[in-house]
Design an enzyme around this catalytic site. Structure first.
Site, PDB file in Angstrom:
ATOM      1  N   LYS A 101       0.944  -1.242   0.117  1.00 12.57           N
ATOM      2  CA  LYS A 101       0.177  -0.082   0.128  1.00 12.57           C
ATOM      3  C   LYS A 101       0.850   1.039  -0.014  1.00 12.57           C
ATOM      4  O   LYS A 101       1.984   1.330   0.508  1.00 12.57           O
ATOM      5  CB  LYS A 101      -0.765  -0.043   1.226  1.00 12.57           C
ATOM      6  CG  LYS A 101      -1.814  -0.917   1.401  1.00 12.57           C
ATOM      7  CD  LYS A 101      -2.492  -0.829   2.686  1.00 12.57           C
ATOM      8  CE  LYS A 101      -3.717  -1.892   2.869  1.00 12.57           C
ATOM      9  NZ  LYS A 101      -4.904  -1.690   2.119  1.00 12.57           N
ATOM     10  N   ARG A 138      -9.708 -11.992   3.486  1.00  6.53           N
ATOM     11  CA  ARG A 138     -10.519 -12.932   3.016  1.00  6.53           C
ATOM     12  C   ARG A 138      -9.805 -13.985   2.905  1.00  6.53           C
ATOM     13  O   ARG A 138     -10.161 -15.229   3.288  1.00  6.53           O
ATOM     14  CB  ARG A 138     -10.816 -12.599   1.446  1.00  6.53           C
ATOM     15  CG  ARG A 138      -9.904 -12.635   0.586  1.00  6.53           C
ATOM     16  CD  ARG A 138     -10.409 -11.725  -0.766  1.00  6.53           C
ATOM     17  NE  ARG A 138     -10.472 -10.313  -0.620  1.00  6.53           N
ATOM     18  CZ  ARG A 138     -10.983  -9.463  -1.655  1.00  6.53           C
ATOM     19  NH1 ARG A 138     -11.257 -10.078  -2.737  1.00  6.53           N
ATOM     20  NH2 ARG A 138     -11.106  -8.298  -1.343  1.00  6.53           N
TER      21      ARG A 138
HETATM   22  N1  BES Z   1      -7.728  -3.716   5.144  1.00  8.39           N
HETATM   23  C1  BES Z   1      -7.747  -3.521   3.770  1.00  8.39           C
HETATM   24  C2  BES Z   1      -9.245  -2.673   3.392  1.00  8.39           C
HETATM   25  C3  BES Z   1      -9.409  -1.256   4.120  1.00  8.39           C
HETATM   26  C4  BES Z   1      -9.167  -0.250   3.492  1.00  8.39           C
HETATM   27  C5  BES Z   1     -10.140  -1.063   5.333  1.00  8.39           C
HETATM   28  C6  BES Z   1      -9.381   0.939   3.642  1.00  8.39           C
HETATM   29  C7  BES Z   1     -10.028   0.152   5.906  1.00  8.39           C
HETATM   30  C8  BES Z   1      -9.889   1.222   5.172  1.00  8.39           C
HETATM   31  C9  BES Z   1      -7.857  -4.640   2.947  1.00  8.39           C
HETATM   32  O1  BES Z   1      -7.015  -5.756   3.509  1.00  8.39           O
HETATM   33  C10 BES Z   1      -7.500  -4.238   1.419  1.00  8.39           C
HETATM   34  O2  BES Z   1      -6.268  -3.952   1.513  1.00  8.39           O
HETATM   35  N2  BES Z   1      -8.469  -4.645   0.597  1.00  8.39           N
HETATM   36  C11 BES Z   1      -8.201  -4.284  -0.634  1.00  8.39           C
HETATM   37  C12 BES Z   1      -8.771  -5.353  -1.752  1.00  8.39           C
HETATM   38  C13 BES Z   1      -7.966  -5.321  -2.968  1.00  8.39           C
HETATM   39  C14 BES Z   1      -6.635  -5.680  -3.209  1.00  8.39           C
HETATM   40  C15 BES Z   1      -9.059  -6.371  -3.826  1.00  8.39           C
HETATM   41  C16 BES Z   1      -8.621  -2.882  -1.168  1.00  8.39           C
HETATM   42  O3  BES Z   1      -9.836  -2.514  -0.607  1.00  8.39           O
HETATM   43  O4  BES Z   1      -8.209  -2.125  -1.822  1.00  8.39           O
HETATM   44 MN    MN Z   2      -5.217  -5.626   2.644  1.00 14.05          MN
END
Ligand code: BES
Ligand code: MN
Ligand code: ZN
Length: 476
Positions: free
Chosen positions: A257, A332
């Site tokens: 990220k 997930r």
């Molecule tokens: N923990 C994050 C989701 C999240 C984002 C929670 C912002 C709170 C605030 C999760 O693990 C994640 O990174 N999800 C990805 C999924 C994607 C790679 C399909 C996302 O939402 O970008």
């Molecule tokens: Mn994530």
């Protein structure tokens, strides 16, 4: 800590609050003529909170509106509680008693809930904590229609939310997956529920492939905690299982990220776990007559030298093979193992809570939880109703078959990401593969963590989910 107390009749408490009808207030008869004139002038001026200084005593008149919508009515009182808490703190008050002859006792409790939830502070990492601490120490609810038990129940629930908030606010430098498990054991002793922690070798033995894959980039071992509340008077023969995402920190792994506005608050990625832990604390403290199981898979997600990589195929606890195409879709992966493990309890219902997708934040912001389900209407509508009651509201997203197309893989049973569209739903579709019972999925990514203060919810970790699930179980 704020002490909540109950009294049937007013004592000689010095600072008193009266909750009055905004439209047609009945002024307390012991106000002096001057005070009445002042109160009237302030009320005509549409002030909702009037302060009458009788130093060393203080009187407060709080005006609220009678509403047809109970949910909005209760929320109005929580917010008034928050405003009052702020005013009392400015005056450095330590003791306040509150009463109403106009509103039903539930509204008085909601006011107290708003006050009490506003009292949360996370001061652990400040040198001068005492200077920052809120002044209030005791809030007395004066109402013959209430009971000591009702006030005690509220107090326990607020403490449960505070535990959830504290765990969310703790950074990874303290709260590793191992520490989270220790915290669960500590709280289980404090509240009286059972807890067992699986260490890494047990996790390997159980075949939690998803959890182990995410953990591969970490230097800290994973943990998997099983919580149980089983009172003798349990009304259900098959348990209700709660699963909470316990990513103690989410860097995204190799699918790293960006730091600003994204990775920097990912200590909150265990908010689902925190909600479940809070629920068990409240359920045990208040002795809910239901058999409950809690499952908390936990690890951080990091791009270490041995980190799982895009392209990897992972064999999950259920036996299903998953092609990993984004290591940032880690929630997930760990939830899937816990969900398939849940099957052994032959559950009546499984509810999972997870800060699962940024897409949920985009869709509903911080005001709602994105809910998906395979459970029937009865349980689901009850949860929706509980959501309105505690003002942690749900929006239903569909799990239509067509969305499942997005996670079909060329090389394995399924892949862990879909396309750009409907990101929260494809995450839900992924989890659905691991459920074989009535199930509700709650994506709490929006309301779990707030970047600026919002009334009694506060700032930082909110502990969303604990009050929702507790209310749901009370209505169950
Ligand atoms: N923990 C994050 C989701 C999240 C984002 C929670 C912002 C709170 C605030 C999760 O693990 C994640 O990174 N999800 C990805 C999924 C994607 C790679 C399909 C996302 O939402 O970008
Ligand atoms: Mn994530
Ligand atoms: Zn995550």
């Amino acid at each position: 800590m704020l002490e909540l107390q109950w009294k049937s009749e007013a004592g000689s408490a010095s600072n008193r609050v009266f909750l009055l009808d905004k439209v047609d207030p009945v002024w307390p008869d012991f106000l002096s003529e001057q005070e009445k004139a002042f109160a009237l002038q302030q009320w005509e001026n549409k002030s909702t909170l009037i302060h009458l200084n009788r130093y060393p005593e203080h009187l407060f008149l709080v005006f609220a509106e009678q509403m047809d919508d109970e949910s909005k009515g209760l929320e109005q009182f929580r917010k008034l509680g928050n405003q009052s808490h702020g005013m009392w703190n400015k005056l450095a008050l330590t003791d306040v008693s509150v009463t109403t002859s106009f509103f039903a006792p539930d509204y008085l409790l909601a006011f107290a809930e708003g006050v009490a939830l506003s009292h949360y502070q996370f001061l652990k990492y400040f040198e001068k904590q005492e200077d920052k601490r809120f002044s209030l120490q005791q809030l007395v609810l004066v109402d013959a229609r209430l009971s000591a038990a009702a006030v005690e129940e509220l107090s326990n629930l607020v403490q449960a939310v505070f535990h959830a908030r504290r765990l969310i606010d703790e950074p990874l430098s303290y709260l590793t997956a191992g520490k989270l498990a220790e915290e669960i054991l500590d709280l289980s002793k404090q509240a009286g529920f059972r807890a067992e922690v699986f260490d890494k070798s047990r996790i390997e033995h159980e075949g939690f492939g998803g959890l182990l894959a995410v953990n591969r980039g970490s230097i800290d071992p994973p943990s998997f905690s099983v919580l149980e509340w089983k009172p003798e008077n349990a009304m259900n023969s098959k348990p209700i299982v709660f699963v909470g995402k316990g990513i103690v920190y989410d860097t995204g792994g190799l699918s790293l990220k960006p730091t600003g506005n994204s990775m920097d608050y990912m200590k909150s990625d265990m908010s689902g776990a925190a909600a479940v832990i809070g629920l068990f604390y409240a359920a045990a403290k208040n002795k809910l007559p239901l058999h409950l199981i809690g499952l908390v898979p936990a690890t951080d997600n990091r791009p270490g030298l041995n980190a799982y990589t895009p392209g990897d195929v992972i064999k999950m606890h259920s036996g299903l093979q998953v092609e990993v195409l984004n290591t940032d879709a880690e929630g997930r992966m760990i939830l899937a193992d816990a969900l398939s493990y849940a099957k052994r309890y032959e559950p009546e219902l499984v509810v999972d809570l997870a800060t699962l997708t940024g897409a949920a934040v985009v869709a509903v912001g911080t005001e709602a939880i994105a809910a998906m389900r395979k459970a029937g209407d009865e349980a689901f509508y009850k949860l929706m109703k509980a959501g309105k009651h505690v003002y942690e509201r749900l929006v239903e997203f569909p799990l239509w078959d067509e969305y499942g197309e997005q996670i079909k893989s060329e090389v394995a049973d399924i892949k862990n990401v879909g396309g750009r569209d409907a990101g929260s739903i494809t995450a839900g579709k992924f989890l659905e593969h691991f459920t074989a019972y009535p199930w509700i999925h709650l994506d709490i990514a929006g309301p779990a963590f707030l970047h600026k203060k919002d009334s009694y919810r506060g700032q930082g970790g909110i502990g969303v989910g604990t009050r929702l699930l507790y209310q749901f179980l009370k209505m169950y």
